[in-house]
Write a protein that holds these residues in place. Structure first.
Motif, short mmCIF file in Angstrom:
data_model
loop_
_atom_site.label_atom_id
_atom_site.label_comp_id
_atom_site.label_asym_id
_atom_site.label_seq_id
_atom_site.Cartn_x
_atom_site.Cartn_y
_atom_site.Cartn_z
N GLU A 178 0.83 -1.20 0.00
CA GLU A 178 0.00 0.00 0.00
C GLU A 178 0.87 1.26 0.00
O GLU A 178 0.57 2.23 -0.72
CB GLU A 178 -0.92 0.01 1.22
N ARG A 190 3.08 10.52 -9.53
CA ARG A 190 2.35 10.85 -10.75
C ARG A 190 1.61 12.19 -10.62
O ARG A 190 1.51 12.93 -11.59
CB ARG A 190 1.31 9.76 -11.06
N THR A 191 1.07 12.44 -9.44
CA THR A 191 0.28 13.65 -9.26
C THR A 191 1.12 14.84 -8.80
O THR A 191 0.65 15.97 -8.82
CB THR A 191 -0.85 13.43 -8.23
N GLN A 236 2.26 1.79 -3.46
CA GLN A 236 1.23 2.31 -4.36
C GLN A 236 0.99 3.80 -4.11
O GLN A 236 0.82 4.57 -5.05
CB GLN A 236 -0.06 1.52 -4.20
N LEU A 237 0.96 4.20 -2.85
CA LEU A 237 0.76 5.61 -2.53
C LEU A 237 1.93 6.46 -3.02
O LEU A 237 1.73 7.57 -3.53
CB LEU A 237 0.58 5.79 -1.02
N ARG A 238 3.15 5.95 -2.88
CA ARG A 238 4.32 6.69 -3.38
C ARG A 238 4.23 6.85 -4.91
O ARG A 238 4.48 7.93 -5.43
CB ARG A 238 5.61 5.95 -3.02
N THR A 239 3.85 5.79 -5.58
CA THR A 239 3.73 5.86 -7.05
C THR A 239 2.64 6.85 -7.43
O THR A 239 2.83 7.66 -8.34
CB THR A 239 3.39 4.45 -7.61
N ARG A 240 1.53 6.81 -6.75
CA ARG A 240 0.42 7.73 -7.03
C ARG A 240 0.85 9.18 -6.77
O ARG A 240 0.53 10.07 -7.55
CB ARG A 240 -0.78 7.36 -6.16
N ASN A 241 1.59 9.40 -5.68
CA ASN A 241 2.04 10.76 -5.36
C ASN A 241 3.06 11.26 -6.36
O ASN A 241 3.10 12.45 -6.67
CB ASN A 241 2.63 10.81 -3.94
#
Length: 65
Positions: free
Chosen positions: A53, A63-64, A56-61
């Motif tokens: 998790e 990207r955004t 995934q949050l690091r990857t999402r951050n």
């Protein structure tokens, strides 16, 4: 001769009691070890889920951000 046989029979009975007690302790220890192993595996599974998790949050951050 009778006294010797009686002494041997008594010692044998005492040793059998000690053996039974040791066997019971070993069974209890094995059960405890099994329970601890299951707990450790559950904790590892939970740790891995948290790590996934977090990744995934690091990857999402990234990207955004």
């Amino acid at each position: 001769m009778t006294a010797l046989l009686l002494a041997l029979a008594t010692e044998n009975a005492e040793l059998r009691e000690q053996l039974a007690s040791a066997q019971n302790m070993l069974i209890e220890t094995a059960i405890d070890a099994g329970n601890m192993h299951a707990l450790v595996e559950a904790m590892r599974t939970e740790r891995d889920a948290w790590r996934e998790e977090a990744a995934q949050l690091r990857t999402r951050n990234l990207r955004t951000g």
